[in-house]
Write an enzyme that holds these catalytic residues in place. Sequence first.
Site, mmCIF file in Angstrom:
data_model
loop_
_atom_site.group_PDB
_atom_site.id
_atom_site.type_symbol
_atom_site.label_atom_id
_atom_site.label_comp_id
_atom_site.label_asym_id
_atom_site.label_seq_id
_atom_site.Cartn_x
_atom_site.Cartn_y
_atom_site.Cartn_z
ATOM 1 N N HIS A 27 0.853 -1.191 0.000
ATOM 2 C CA HIS A 27 0.000 0.000 0.000
ATOM 3 C C HIS A 27 0.888 1.239 0.000
ATOM 4 C CE1 HIS A 27 -3.877 -1.950 1.809
ATOM 5 N NE2 HIS A 27 -3.343 -2.680 0.841
ATOM 6 N N GLU A 65 0.962 3.854 1.843
ATOM 7 C CA GLU A 65 1.453 4.247 3.161
ATOM 8 C C GLU A 65 2.644 3.404 3.601
ATOM 9 O OE1 GLU A 65 -1.693 3.457 2.192
ATOM 10 O OE2 GLU A 65 -3.089 4.008 3.785
ATOM 11 N N CYS A 83 -6.115 1.873 5.916
ATOM 12 C CA CYS A 83 -6.781 0.631 6.333
ATOM 13 C C CYS A 83 -6.181 0.177 7.659
ATOM 14 C CB CYS A 83 -6.581 -0.452 5.266
ATOM 15 S SG CYS A 83 -4.883 -1.048 5.133
ATOM 16 N N CYS A 120 -2.340 -0.539 7.502
ATOM 17 C CA CYS A 120 -1.561 0.697 7.463
ATOM 18 C C CYS A 120 -1.646 1.448 8.789
ATOM 19 C CB CYS A 120 -2.015 1.556 6.302
ATOM 20 S SG CYS A 120 -1.648 0.774 4.703
#
Length: 171
Positions: free
Chosen positions: A65, A67, A95, A98
Amino acid sequence: MTNSFQQADVAALYSDEYWMQQALMLARKAEQRGEIPVGAIVVYDNQIIGEGWNQSITLNDPTAHAEVIAIRQAASTLNNYRLINTTLYITLEPCSMCAGAIIHSRIKRVVFGATDYKTGAAGSFINILAYPGINHLPLIQSGICADEASQLLSQFFKRRRAEIKMSKSKT
């Protein structure tokens, strides 16, 4: 000697909107590569020390992801797994995975654009980042450039659904 107008210009240059625009450029980069358009940057002392965009599909990695990639890069830049006094800018609410990375890295502040009512872990679906008893609670600012970030995501998924529908109609 600077006047107050020049000082205001400098403050505006390094505003949340300024940094979020940098993250949005990375989200567009993700979209160009067929990824969900999410971008993230980590800022320390008015400098970007980490950046990322979604790469889960490209890398065949569910943890890739925006992040996580930005946090890894920032930790490498600082040569420290603790990202004290940093701000993470993300185009989409983080999410739960993260959010865990944010907590463990001790990011001071999280700023995000669009909310995610299905998987958002900063208040929309669940609020891991403010869960009582967590050993680190970052400051949260939501809604920065939210319309632009939301529109980017909506257009991406609309195109994706149309592509799927078209491919099904050809079979």
